[in-house]
Enzyme design. Structure first.
Site, mmCIF file in Angstrom:
data_model
loop_
_atom_site.group_PDB
_atom_site.id
_atom_site.type_symbol
_atom_site.label_atom_id
_atom_site.label_comp_id
_atom_site.label_asym_id
_atom_site.label_seq_id
_atom_site.Cartn_x
_atom_site.Cartn_y
_atom_site.Cartn_z
ATOM 1 N N ARG A 525 29.952 44.080 37.632
ATOM 2 C CA ARG A 525 28.986 44.454 38.654
ATOM 3 C C ARG A 525 29.323 45.789 39.276
ATOM 4 O O ARG A 525 30.488 46.196 39.336
ATOM 5 C CB ARG A 525 28.975 43.410 39.769
ATOM 6 C CG ARG A 525 28.435 42.062 39.316
ATOM 7 C CD ARG A 525 28.466 41.076 40.439
ATOM 8 N NE ARG A 525 29.751 41.132 41.136
ATOM 9 C CZ ARG A 525 29.921 40.771 42.399
ATOM 10 N NH1 ARG A 525 28.906 40.348 43.123
ATOM 11 N NH2 ARG A 525 31.115 40.839 42.946
ATOM 12 N N SER A 586 40.395 42.784 37.454
ATOM 13 C CA SER A 586 41.126 41.517 37.542
ATOM 14 C C SER A 586 41.890 41.180 36.275
ATOM 15 O O SER A 586 41.612 40.179 35.602
ATOM 16 C CB SER A 586 40.155 40.400 37.894
ATOM 17 O OG SER A 586 39.427 40.770 39.037
ATOM 18 N N ASP A 640 41.184 40.792 41.786
ATOM 19 C CA ASP A 640 40.235 39.941 42.514
ATOM 20 C C ASP A 640 40.898 39.054 43.572
ATOM 21 O O ASP A 640 40.291 38.739 44.592
ATOM 22 C CB ASP A 640 39.376 39.100 41.552
ATOM 23 C CG ASP A 640 40.196 38.282 40.578
ATOM 24 O OD1 ASP A 640 41.435 38.431 40.577
ATOM 25 O OD2 ASP A 640 39.607 37.497 39.821
HETATM 26 MG MG MG Z 1 35.679 35.860 40.081
#
Ligand code: MG
Ligand code: ADP
Length: 907
Positions: A525, A586, A640
């Site tokens: 995103r 992440s 994250d």
């Molecule tokens: Mg996640």
């Protein structure tokens, strides 16, 4: 004249559909009272748990003994089941007359008599090996308070029995002791039941279980398979359990007062226990003849029958047998039977008298059948509702002299049940020897289930972690954390404990506009985050990363990312603006600064070449240059977990731990700089990205891995890596369950051992199914539907078992996660020198958020393992998006306007 009097009586005995509906409703209420723990004690309909949790599935096999206690007999049976769908059970039986005095004497004498009958029977049967242990089912047709299938206290004698010292005692123990005392055969009493249950069990056919039992004999009773969690008097919560309704007592509190006539009152007054068993006294064969007698006596006294005048013979109890009443209702032979019956009583009935007597008998039998129908309708509707079905199809096993006495009874029962419970389709199946064959079935099912239980327990035992196991995991995690934090690079810890260069959490004063990227979750995103006085506003766009890019080259990946940013900026009207950018990346990175992160390895299905060993911020900047996209100001790269901690920290300053339980699992927390050997500086704190998913990769968790975990691991793209994660996170739990299910199929415990090709498919059992299946109170029909969607043809018991497997796997995941967190919070507490630590964990991840039990188990286990830490869990909302922007903002707040703070330097 007499016709009107007869008509009046017939009318009194006629029940309107409305009344029957009302009776059904009241019985349903009484049933609910009996089922509820709160109201059970005062309930008239006792709804006794039987601990029979399964109906026969046809695989039952072996030799079974049955002892059936009857009113004046003891019946013993030897039943052999061949495992052929119970098509052809072989049966030998013997009847023993019981001396009258035994039913009135000492309990011990009764049970000794039964044991002697049994031994005598076995002598005749010659069971071969005298050492063979013979399982026995005990049919004991009195109300018992059962606490297990093989344990039940007699509540009270009935049916003329009055043996002393039995009420309140466990009758299984009494029988077992009596048999043992004979010292002849090795018999184990494994199941106690009444004949209603036997009736139900004897009517199951392959593929179509019978789930209701109905007995209309001298007395009446019923049983049915209820949802176990409704049966509050039993501890079982999963699956179904047969409930013995004891509905004969329905109405003892006045619930039938609008049905009772003056004839019923008289029958009741003359009975052994007035005021009790009011429903039974309207339906049971012991009473039908008596009701007829009282009606006729009244009509005769009024001069409406037998030419007027008193008819003394009608004052004598039991002159009409139920069988006679049932014969008199027959269309063809009924009138003749009426005449001969009346003549046998010394009466001289006219043609019309015979007609009237027949009408009275019909009215009494019809009423009994209709009341039974109201009862059956109450049960069926209850089943339909509690199973959340729109329509219920059920087989009803029926037995008893009244039911068998005349076809009309069954016809009325069937027809009226349909009127009263139109949503249910009931098929009445006349039971064949419920007391004998059915009891053998109960015994066989009990043994089958017990054997299965042992195998399931054995299979699942490795997944059960004791408190000691969990403390051990906690201690290991602590040890690995210390190793990972230490300067010494010679010892490789499985937990990397990576510095993040994030040295402060938000204080809520952060302001401005920021860009954020989120890579490494389910979606890639791009976001724009606006931090303002009145809160955080975000707009985001999801972009697909094609599989070819996920497994392609570094250039292709970062070019794609830049394309997405450009597209996003265009759409948001941000083209040309140079906003500070936070990058949530992440994957495990060695961070060398807030904006410098060297990728250590890919996880979660990514395998892009040319990235491992490189600074991903640099790769992003190079791609921006290639694409001539200059307006990029990458301030921070975070994981994250850090993003999650930061975004929760914006609302709760106590939030100093971040936790992810989604596709993967990981955690971060604020560590004292003095403990971080890998970064210079002793002051303040720094967020450490633990990368705890790799905990155990050095073998330290080998003891707790099961064969299933090893199978899952072997099939992944990174075998031997991320071992802790593979016990906990969403990407793997479904697979663990799938392997366990395969093992159960192989052991012929699940899906009747039929191979299920679908279950061989990798990842067919997704973790979201665990959530769906484990929802509390979810009807098993829904579990079955979920499995059916997977083309797994699960029986009802299969569904119970699948649910148990899911529960074991998700519980273990939550417990292990708690052990990890306990190590973290305890370490924080100790290094801050606190007796008590209050800390908040920011959590993200679909598994944590959507699984019905995970968070509960996690919190409870954590409390047990770290009692001196008060831990609050705060689900984060879009931590990886918001969090990256917040890291950038905290950094800008600290470094830009008031002048730069010296960032800690890498060694
Ligand atoms: Mg996640
Ligand atoms: P990520 O960790 O990749 O950012 P999520 O936090 O959304 O993504 O987690 C995705 C994982 O959550 C998937 O691997 C899936 O197995 C699991 N999952 C999806 N739906 C559910 C659910 N209803 N219950 C439990 N786990 C789920």
């Amino acid at each position: 004249m007499s016709r009107y009097q007869v008509q009046r009586v017939l009318l009194e005995l006629t029940l309107s559909l409305e009344t029957l509906q009302a009776v059904k409703g009241r019985l349903q209420e009484a049933m609910a009272e009996g089922l509820s723990r709160q109201t059970h004690a005062r309930a008239t309909v006792q709804m006794l748990p039987t601990y029979i949790c399964s109906t026969p599935d046809g695989t039952e096999k072996g030799d079974f003994l049955v002892v059936e206690l009857r009113r004046s007999h003891v019946r013993t049976l030897w039943v052999t089941l061949a495992g052929d769908g119970n098509q052809s059970p072989q049966l030998q039986d013997q009847l023993f007359d019981m001396p009258e005095d035994i039913t009135q004497g000492k309990g011990e004498a009764l049970f000794n008599f039964i044991a002697q009958c049994l031994c005598q029977f076995l002598d005749g049967v010659c069971p071969g090996d005298p050492q063979q242990r013979l399982p026995l089912g005990f049919v004991f047709p009195f109300s018992c308070r059962q606490t297990r299938l093989d344990q039940g206290e007699l509540i009270a004698w009935s049916k003329g029995f009055h043996c002393s010292e039995v009420e309140g005692q466990d009758v299984v123990q009494l029988l077992q002791a009596a048999i043992n005392k004979q010292e002849r055969y090795h018999v184990d009493v494994v199941a106690l039941m009444n004949n209603t249950v036997g009736t139900m069990m004897s009517c199951s056919t392959e593929g179509m279980p019978c789930e209701v039992g109905l007995v209309i004999d001298v007395g009446t009773n019923s049983c049915f398979m209820a949802e176990a969690w409704h049966v509050e008097m039993a501890e079982e919560t999963s699956g179904r359990m047969c409930v013995n309704t004891e509905w004969g007592s329905f109405g003892d509190n006045g619930a039938l007062s609008d049905v009772l006539t003056c004839y019923d009152q008289r029958v009741d007054e003359e009975s052994a226990k007035p005021g009790e068993k009011r429903f039974e006294k309207l339906v049971g064969g012991l009473y039908l003849g008596e009701i007829v007698r009282h009606v006729l006596a009244k009509l005769a006294a009024e001069g409406a029958l037998f030419g007027g005048g008193g008819v003394p013979v009608l004052g004598t109890k039991d002159v009409f047998k139920t069988q006679q009443v049932l014969e008199m209702i027959d269309d063809e032979a009924g009138l003749a039977t009426a005449r001969s019956t009346l003549q046998a009583l010394g009466l001289a009935p006219s043609e019309q008298d015979c007609c009237h007597v027949q009408q009275v008998c019909r009215a009494v039998v019809t009423r009994a059948a209709e009341l039974c129908a109201a009862g059956l309708a109450a049960i069926l509707s209850h089943m339909c509702q509690s199973r959340e079905l729109e329509q219920l199809k059920a087989n009803v096993g029926v037995d008893g002299a009244v039911y068998r006495g005349h076809a009309r009874f069954g016809e009325i029962l069937q027809r009226v049940t349909k009127l009263l419970a139109p949503e249910c389709i009931a098929t009445l199946i006349p039971s064949v020897d419920g007391g004998g064959r059915g009891a053998a079935m109960v015994t066989a099912v009990a043994l089958r289930l017990a054997a299965q239980r042992r195998e399931v327990d054995q299979l699942l035992a490795p997944l059960w972690l004791s408190p000691t196991d969990l403390q051990h995991v906690q201690a290991l995690m602590r040890q690995e954390m210390e190793l990972g934090l230490a300067q010494d690079t010679n010892v490789q810890a499985s937990v990397r404990m990576l510095p993040t260069y994030v040295c402060g959490t938000p204080d809520g004063t952060e302001r401005g506009d920021f860009l954020a990227l989120d890579l490494g979750g389910t979606n890639f995103r791009v976001l724009v985050v606006h931090l303002a006085q009145d809160g955080i506003h975000m707009v985001s766009e999801i972009y697909v990363i094609p599989l070819a890019v996920m497994q392609g080259t570094s250039e292709a990946l970062f070019d794609h990312i830049i394309d997405c940013i450009v597209d996003f900026q265009q759409k948001q009207g941000l083209t040309g603006q140079r906003l500070p950018l936070g990058f949530t990346f992440s994957f495990p990175c060695q961070q060398l600064g807030l904006d410098k992160a060297v990728l250590l390895s890919w996880t979660k299905g990514f395998s892009v070449s040319g990235c491992v060993g490189h600074d991903v911020v640099q790769l992003l900047r190079e791609a921006a240059q290639r694409k001539q996209h200059c307006a990029l100001d990458v301030v921070a790269v975070v994981n994250d977990t850090v993003g999650t901690m930061m975004s929760c920290g914006y609302d709760d300053p106590n939030c100093e731990i971040g936790l992810i339980v989604g596709t993967g699992t990981n955690a971060c927390y604020m560590e004292e700089m003095k403990n971080v050997g890998t970064v210079e500086g002793e002051e303040g704190r720094m967020c450490i990205n633990m990368e705890w998913g790799a905990f155990g990769d050095n073998g330290c968790l080998d003891d707790i891995f099961t064969d299933f975990d090893r199978l899952v691991d072997e099939q992944t793209i990174n075998p031997g890596k991320q071992r802790f994660e593979k016990l906990i996170s969403g990407m793997y739990l479904g697979e663990i369950v799938r392997y366990i299910l395969l093992a159960l199929v192989e052991k012929h415990i699940l899906f009747r051992g039929k191979p299920s090709p679908k279950l061989q498919t990798r990842d067919i059992f997704q973790t979201k199914f665990l959530s769906a299946i484990e929802i509390d109170g979810l009807g098993l029909r829904r579990v079955r539907a979920i499995l059916q969607d997977l083309e797994l043809d699960a029986s009802f018991e299969d569904s119970v078992l699948v649910r148990e497997v899911c529960q074991a796997v998700s519980l273990r995941a939550a417990q292990l996660c708690a052990a990890g967190l306990a190590a973290v919070t305890e370490k924080m507490r100790e290094s801050r020198g606190l007796a008590q630590l209050a800390v908040t964990v920011g959590v993200d991840g679909t598994l944590y958020k959507l699984h019905p039990r995970f968070s509960q188990h996690l919190q409870r286990t954590l409390q047990d393992l770290a009692p001196r830490c008060a831990v609050t869990f705060m689900p984060s909302e879009d931590g990886s998006g918001k969090g990256a922007a917040l890291v950038a903002a905290v950094h800008c707040r600290a470094t830009r306007p008031p002048g730069p703070l010296p960032p800690p330097q890498p060694q």
